[in-house]
Design an enzyme around this catalytic site. Sequence first.
Site, PDB file in Angstrom:
ATOM      1  N   GLU A 348       0.816  -1.216   0.000  1.00 35.84           N
ATOM      2  CA  GLU A 348       0.000   0.000   0.000  1.00 35.84           C
ATOM      3  C   GLU A 348       0.853   1.272   0.000  1.00 35.84           C
ATOM      4  OE1 GLU A 348      -2.718   0.287   3.312  1.00 35.84           O
ATOM      5  OE2 GLU A 348      -2.961   2.438   3.017  1.00 35.84           O
ATOM      6  N   SER A 351      -4.300   5.375  -0.194  1.00 35.56           N
ATOM      7  CA  SER A 351      -5.624   4.877   0.141  1.00 35.56           C
ATOM      8  C   SER A 351      -6.603   6.009  -0.147  1.00 35.56           C
ATOM      9  CB  SER A 351      -5.653   4.488   1.619  1.00 35.56           C
ATOM     10  OG  SER A 351      -6.824   3.781   1.923  1.00 35.56           O
ATOM     11  N   ARG A 390       6.990   5.981   1.673  1.00 33.60           N
ATOM     12  CA  ARG A 390       6.860   4.727   0.931  1.00 33.60           C
ATOM     13  C   ARG A 390       7.196   4.922  -0.544  1.00 33.60           C
ATOM     14  NH1 ARG A 390       1.784   1.319   3.645  1.00 33.60           N
ATOM     15  NH2 ARG A 390       2.727   1.240   5.728  1.00 33.60           N
TER      16      ARG A 390
END
Length: 423
Positions: A348, A351, A390
């Site tokens: 992920e 989102s 990330r």
Amino acid sequence: MLDVKYLRADPEAVAVQLARRGFEFDVAGFQSLEERRKALQTRTEQLQAERNSRSKNIGKAKAQGQDIAPLLADVERLGGELDAARAELDSVQNSLTALTQGLPNLPHASVPDGKDENDNVEVRRWGDPRPAEGAKDHADLGEALGLMDFAMAAKLTGARFTVLRGQLARLHRALAQFMLDVHTTEHGYQEVYVPYIVNGTSLLGTGQLPKFGEDLFTLQGDHDWRLIPTAEVPVTNFLRDEILAAEELPQRWVAHTPCFRSEAGSAGRDTRGMIRQHQFDKVELVHASLPEHSYETLELLVSHAEAILQKLELPYRVVALCAGDMGASAAKTYDLEVWLPSQNTYREISSCSNCEAFQARRMLARYRHPETKKPELLHTLNGSGVAVGRAMVAVLENYQRPDGRIDVPTVLRPYMGGLEVIG
RNA sequence: GGAGAGAUGGCCGAGUGGACGAAGGCGCUCCCCUGCUAAGGGAGUAUACGGCUUAUACCCGUAUCGAGGGUUCGAAUCCCUCUCUCUCCGCCA
């Protein structure tokens, strides 16, 4: 929060829909509380009405010079009765509020069934994932370069923090700048700078409180202050207690902020590297939308986040979260998962959720309906566009060379002073 | 951090215990008048919740004058605590 009127009218239907998320709604308990609430509220308001009219009579009598003693005696018993009724009503209403504020949003009809991440449904893929063979993970790469230092962060603070140096620190900054520029110049967002500390009311508005307080860092002192877990909180709360003109919708905001999460309950998960930290940066997208447009807006929001990964040429897939895996405020959520060769899987990185009126109802975020002229709840959406930490992990792992150096993605080079290779 | 002033409806602004959900003005909506690039007259114009209801329409009721508590038969008005804003001083990026 769910619509109380709907809750009252058809609690069984609510229970069925919440069951899709694995949430058990106690219909009987709710109904008995509701019955008591109704009786007590009616009674309390009647007593108040009576008191009000009698007090007015006292005022009139006094103005006319009449003796008010008998009227005072008459009204005397009301006080005690009213206090008792009010106290009982308060306690029932507190229980009801606790119950209804704890309810998650109803999943949209298009949300797939399922109980956890294994039941999420892949919607599409983009890019060609590079093979896992020989791929080092980002922590090894960064430490080997001498530019990522977990030991130093542990000395300064503790576990789950990172120190970046030199070209990696700059890469991190470049990513955030790049994302902000794309969203503001190509996707029509207004950039906003917001507090990283918010009060409890704001957290109640977006749904982090009252149920998920253990995920937050609370500040000591007299204020009810916490570090933001995401820019969604301060930005969405722009709308709190506002009534927008219909022409002011849609609104699109983008904010780059650090996010602070206690990661309670995540012990042992992703302890290595930068995947799961107490502090990470994120570029967040927030929309305020007319209710009738919120689902097309959700698709748009996802496409904006995807654009970032495409420009960075990072392979990813889009996943529709199943009912059991969604956050409490969301009616529908898409996750973007980026390819991480070291883990040989997608992880992920964004989102994107449509909260419909769930947050708007809590924070009274409304717009004036052009025909009825009445205030109506608007819909709020939010999504990461994308998580900066990330994204850096993904760049390191996907752009690594066999010698451990890192190619700089083309779109980032202008932000890196033209640098083509890190290391 | 110290001293002082303040917070009232979309906006401005009156209101220091009783018919105040709140004068007046501006703005906005509708109607009338007016044949001209003006003006005038009238009406309406907060939100949330509860009851009633097929109804988010009426009607009835409750609450809300920064927030919370208190005094009182009764609070925009009196008292306490807090928050925020403004002015001056100090400090600071």
